[in-house]
Enzyme design. Structure first.
Site, PDB file in Angstrom:
ATOM      1  N   TYR A  24      -5.947   1.586  -0.156  1.00 16.76           N
ATOM      2  CA  TYR A  24      -5.142   3.082  -0.167  1.00 16.76           C
ATOM      3  C   TYR A  24      -4.546   3.526  -0.163  1.00 16.76           C
ATOM      4  O   TYR A  24      -4.504   5.229  -0.207  1.00 16.76           O
ATOM      5  CB  TYR A  24      -6.039   3.157   0.926  1.00 16.76           C
ATOM      6  CG  TYR A  24      -7.936   2.478   0.681  1.00 16.76           C
ATOM      7  CD1 TYR A  24      -8.428   3.474  -0.270  1.00 16.76           C
ATOM      8  CD2 TYR A  24      -8.391   2.156   1.572  1.00 16.76           C
ATOM      9  CE1 TYR A  24     -10.544   2.895  -0.753  1.00 16.76           C
ATOM     10  CE2 TYR A  24      -9.815   2.045   1.613  1.00 16.76           C
ATOM     11  CZ  TYR A  24     -10.535   2.182   0.328  1.00 16.76           C
ATOM     12  OH  TYR A  24     -12.130   1.844  -0.025  1.00 16.76           O
ATOM     13  N   GLU A  40     -15.204  15.433  -7.610  1.00 16.50           N
ATOM     14  CA  GLU A  40     -15.370  14.215  -6.997  1.00 16.50           C
ATOM     15  C   GLU A  40     -14.320  13.332  -7.452  1.00 16.50           C
ATOM     16  O   GLU A  40     -13.874  13.339  -8.923  1.00 16.50           O
ATOM     17  CB  GLU A  40     -16.624  13.095  -7.572  1.00 16.50           C
ATOM     18  CG  GLU A  40     -16.435  11.608  -6.891  1.00 16.50           C
ATOM     19  CD  GLU A  40     -17.449  11.225  -7.799  1.00 16.50           C
ATOM     20  OE1 GLU A  40     -18.522  11.510  -8.146  1.00 16.50           O
ATOM     21  OE2 GLU A  40     -17.823   9.866  -7.374  1.00 16.50           O
ATOM     22  N   PRO A  54     -15.897  10.065   5.613  1.00 16.53           N
ATOM     23  CA  PRO A  54     -15.175   8.736   6.461  1.00 16.53           C
ATOM     24  C   PRO A  54     -14.479   7.800   6.376  1.00 16.53           C
ATOM     25  O   PRO A  54     -14.212   7.541   4.810  1.00 16.53           O
ATOM     26  CB  PRO A  54     -16.922   7.977   7.041  1.00 16.53           C
ATOM     27  CG  PRO A  54     -17.960   8.526   5.235  1.00 16.53           C
ATOM     28  CD  PRO A  54     -16.966   9.438   4.494  1.00 16.53           C
ATOM     29  N   ASN A  55     -14.093   7.207   7.689  1.00 16.33           N
ATOM     30  CA  ASN A  55     -12.640   6.483   7.572  1.00 16.33           C
ATOM     31  C   ASN A  55     -11.689   7.079   7.187  1.00 16.33           C
ATOM     32  O   ASN A  55     -10.554   6.458   6.894  1.00 16.33           O
ATOM     33  CB  ASN A  55     -13.054   4.880   7.068  1.00 16.33           C
ATOM     34  CG  ASN A  55     -14.107   4.436   7.931  1.00 16.33           C
ATOM     35  OD1 ASN A  55     -13.978   4.844   9.313  1.00 16.33           O
ATOM     36  ND2 ASN A  55     -15.290   4.527   6.902  1.00 16.33           N
ATOM     37  N   ALA A  63     -17.647   6.246   1.256  1.00 13.84           N
ATOM     38  CA  ALA A  63     -18.580   5.489   0.712  1.00 13.84           C
ATOM     39  C   ALA A  63     -20.089   6.367   0.676  1.00 13.84           C
ATOM     40  O   ALA A  63     -20.589   5.273   0.120  1.00 13.84           O
ATOM     41  CB  ALA A  63     -18.248   4.275   2.551  1.00 13.84           C
ATOM     42  N   ARG A  80     -13.729  -1.541  -9.330  1.00 10.84           N
ATOM     43  CA  ARG A  80     -14.075  -2.836  -7.311  1.00 10.84           C
ATOM     44  C   ARG A  80     -15.265  -3.253  -7.447  1.00 10.84           C
ATOM     45  O   ARG A  80     -15.800  -3.803  -8.295  1.00 10.84           O
ATOM     46  CB  ARG A  80     -13.978  -1.535  -7.027  1.00 10.84           C
ATOM     47  CG  ARG A  80     -12.440  -0.774  -6.678  1.00 10.84           C
ATOM     48  CD  ARG A  80     -12.321   0.096  -5.801  1.00 10.84           C
ATOM     49  NE  ARG A  80     -11.777  -1.003  -4.148  1.00 10.84           N
ATOM     50  CZ  ARG A  80     -12.607  -0.857  -3.155  1.00 10.84           C
ATOM     51  NH1 ARG A  80     -12.032   0.936  -2.744  1.00 10.84           N
ATOM     52  NH2 ARG A  80     -12.144  -1.070  -1.959  1.00 10.84           N
TER      53      ARG A  80
HETATM   54  O1  CA2 Z   1     -10.783   5.527  -3.308  1.00  8.83           O
HETATM   55  C1  CA2 Z   1     -11.940   6.134  -2.854  1.00  8.83           C
HETATM   56  O2  CA2 Z   1     -10.944   6.714  -2.706  1.00  8.83           O
HETATM   57  C2  CA2 Z   1     -12.826   5.835  -1.881  1.00  8.83           C
HETATM   58  O3  CA2 Z   1     -13.788   7.140  -2.070  1.00  8.83           O
HETATM   59  C3  CA2 Z   1     -12.724   4.988  -0.153  1.00  8.83           C
HETATM   60  C4  CA2 Z   1     -13.786   4.844   0.548  1.00  8.83           C
HETATM   61  C5  CA2 Z   1     -14.424   3.774  -0.268  1.00  8.83           C
HETATM   62  O4  CA2 Z   1     -16.159   3.769   0.453  1.00  8.83           O
HETATM   63  C6  CA2 Z   1     -14.808   4.187  -1.810  1.00  8.83           C
HETATM   64  O5  CA2 Z   1     -15.698   2.804  -2.248  1.00  8.83           O
HETATM   65  C7  CA2 Z   1     -13.578   4.307  -2.560  1.00  8.83           C
HETATM   66  C8  CA2 Z   1     -13.338   4.380   1.996  1.00  8.83           C
HETATM   67  C9  CA2 Z   1     -12.891   5.324   2.405  1.00  8.83           C
HETATM   68  C10 CA2 Z   1     -12.252   4.604   3.475  1.00  8.83           C
HETATM   69  O6  CA2 Z   1     -11.035   4.552   3.844  1.00  8.83           O
HETATM   70  C11 CA2 Z   1      -9.781   4.094   4.586  1.00  8.83           C
HETATM   71  C12 CA2 Z   1      -8.203   3.607   4.544  1.00  8.83           C
HETATM   72  C13 CA2 Z   1      -7.761   3.259   5.418  1.00  8.83           C
HETATM   73  C14 CA2 Z   1      -8.215   1.785   5.295  1.00  8.83           C
HETATM   74  C15 CA2 Z   1      -9.479   1.563   5.724  1.00  8.83           C
HETATM   75  C16 CA2 Z   1     -10.327   2.804   4.878  1.00  8.83           C
END
Ligand code: CA2
Length: 149
Positions: free
Chosen positions: A23, A98, A10-11, A77, A107
């Protein structure tokens, strides 16, 4: 030829468009292009999907049985919440790697727990877009070694 299913959680469709300080500036489409390029270099077939829905991810993992040799997943998430995705990975027995863009261990406390890591063959976290490439290399290497064992 090994077949690898890449799952973005997601996201991750927002990559490059929001929160570039965490990111990065690379979009999901750019990451997918890099993965396609590496896959062809390594001689593996890849299919890439992104979903914002836990159940859809579970279904895709279930449907991978008999079709894919390995799974590369950034559960986003859901990493920290989803016993359903964990159970799907266990039930398929498909080797799964993963990956995370950020280093989840430096974090917030709630990101330091992964329901996926101990059922994965390996984890790559903290190398930005490179995490995906390292993860794909690691997965393909694992599949090759398993085949010749
Ligand atoms: O660091 C990662 O790849 C995560 O899997 C990214 C997730 C986060 O919840 C994990 O803890 C770590 C979040 C992905 C959301 O991606 C976004 C990208 C741009 C703007 C907002 C969110």
């Amino acid at each position: 030829m090994f077949k690898v299913l890449v799952i973005h959680g997601p996201n991750l469709n927002l990559l490059g468009k929001r929160e570039p300080e965490i990111y990065g500036k690379t979009t999901l489409e750019e990451i997918n292009s890099m993965l396609r390029e590496l896959a062809s270099e390594l001689g593996v077939y890849i299919e890439l999907i992104q979903s914002n829905h836990e159940g859809e991810i579970v279904t895709k993992i279930q449907e991978a049985i008999g079709k894919f040799d390995g799974i590369l997943i950034n559960p986003a998430a859901y990493t920290h919440t989803s016993i359903a995705i964990r159970d799907a990975i266990i039930s398929t027995s498909i080797p799964t790697v993963e990956v995370h863009i950020s280093n989840i261990y430096r974090r917030e406390e709630f990101r330091r727990r992964s329901f996926i890591s101990d059922v994965a063959v390996g984890v790559v976290s903290g190398f930005g877009k490179e995490s995906y490439l390292l993860g794909l290399r690691g997965l393909v290497n694992y599949l090759k070694e398993k085949q010749s064992a």
